[in-house]
Design an enzyme around this catalytic site. Sequence first.
Site, PDB file in Angstrom:
ATOM      1  N   SER A  36       0.755  -1.307  -0.419  1.00 40.05           N
ATOM      2  CA  SER A  36       0.395   0.285   0.243  1.00 40.05           C
ATOM      3  C   SER A  36       0.956   1.383   0.163  1.00 40.05           C
ATOM      4  O   SER A  36       1.671   1.373   1.075  1.00 40.05           O
ATOM      5  CB  SER A  36      -0.897   0.025   0.844  1.00 40.05           C
ATOM      6  OG  SER A  36      -2.111   1.070   1.700  1.00 40.05           O
ATOM      7  N   GLY A 225       3.371  12.805 -34.777  1.00 33.14           N
ATOM      8  CA  GLY A 225       3.824  13.476 -33.395  1.00 33.14           C
ATOM      9  C   GLY A 225       3.860  14.993 -34.679  1.00 33.14           C
ATOM     10  O   GLY A 225       3.361  15.291 -34.825  1.00 33.14           O
ATOM     11  N   GLY A 228       3.739  16.464 -37.574  1.00 35.30           N
ATOM     12  CA  GLY A 228       2.269  17.037 -37.813  1.00 35.30           C
ATOM     13  C   GLY A 228       1.545  15.447 -38.910  1.00 35.30           C
ATOM     14  O   GLY A 228       1.032  14.606 -38.565  1.00 35.30           O
ATOM     15  N   ASP A 257      -6.434  12.748 -29.439  1.00 34.30           N
ATOM     16  CA  ASP A 257      -8.243  13.288 -29.197  1.00 34.30           C
ATOM     17  C   ASP A 257      -8.595  14.693 -29.847  1.00 34.30           C
ATOM     18  O   ASP A 257      -9.183  15.146 -30.583  1.00 34.30           O
ATOM     19  CB  ASP A 257      -8.248  13.379 -28.026  1.00 34.30           C
ATOM     20  CG  ASP A 257      -8.112  11.130 -27.685  1.00 34.30           C
ATOM     21  OD1 ASP A 257      -8.142  10.992 -28.783  1.00 34.30           O
ATOM     22  OD2 ASP A 257      -8.449  11.629 -26.793  1.00 34.30           O
TER      23      ASP A 257
END
Length: 324
Positions: A36, A225, A228, A257
Amino acid sequence: MRIAVTGSIATDHLMTFPGRFADQLVADQLHTVSLSFLVDNLDVRRGGVAANICFGMGLLGTKPILVGAAGSDFDEYRAWLDRHGVETGSVRISEVLHTARFVCTTDADHNQIGSFYTGAMSEARLIELKSVADRVGGLDLVSIGADDPEAMLRHTEECRSRNIPFAADFSQQIARMNGDEIRILLDGATYLFANEYEKGLIESKTGWSDEEILSKVGHRVTTLGSRGVRIERVGEPVIEVGCPEEDTKADPTGVGDAFRAGFLSGLAWGVGLERAAQVGCMLATLVIETVGTQEYTLRRTNFMDRFTKAYGHEAAAEVQQHLV
């Protein structure tokens, strides 16, 4: 032009651990790990490829239609998207599952431990595009992004059967897809989006050459990338568009996106492919300068000044009349 964007809707929970994971692992006890980590930071960000694309299109004023599945915890996220010009009436709300979630912890060496909960995304396969089209008065283009694999197949086949132009955009899901699935999803697409690596993977998995794939789609749009984008069509000259100069490079997440958001917005405006790609590259530049996929802002004057510097006055004059 009414454009629907299908794909994932998710929330990212990103945490930072100030130490090193490697220091917490015991070599002869790796078969029974129980750890943890007390983290310093928690950053909750909105994400999912369809939501990211729609957010960018909303900023550009093209009123995209978001199609995907989310949980009952989607209310705040929906309000955010609504405020930024996204039409969210076609999002299916699950009665039993939460919105998809990515939980990730990053250590001081930038190693990561993460988990992705698909949740309500699995119900995207239940969405019928005809219902979406009937509700909004028809669809001119459907962008089919990374989503539940069954949903991607259903949406693609429905677009073909109903003669709705569609864009194939596999992105993250291409790694799990086999050649047969990829062939089904791209055949007849008006646009095929991919980056350079995905382009090679598509060719490898389908067994189709670059020329064969190009013959099965209207336009092949390959992001390169920092160099372009390249747009190819059968029998037409290749279009190549470079990227504007970056002020800084903060985080590349969501850049693809954003390019799609700008490119699809250009199509909605009715500008040519080169202009649409330029808008996409400009929007992608804003995202790479910002941490978070939906944390950037679009200031019209700044956007147009930088667009003019990158692509010239003639290009800017054509785009400016559409930018609200």
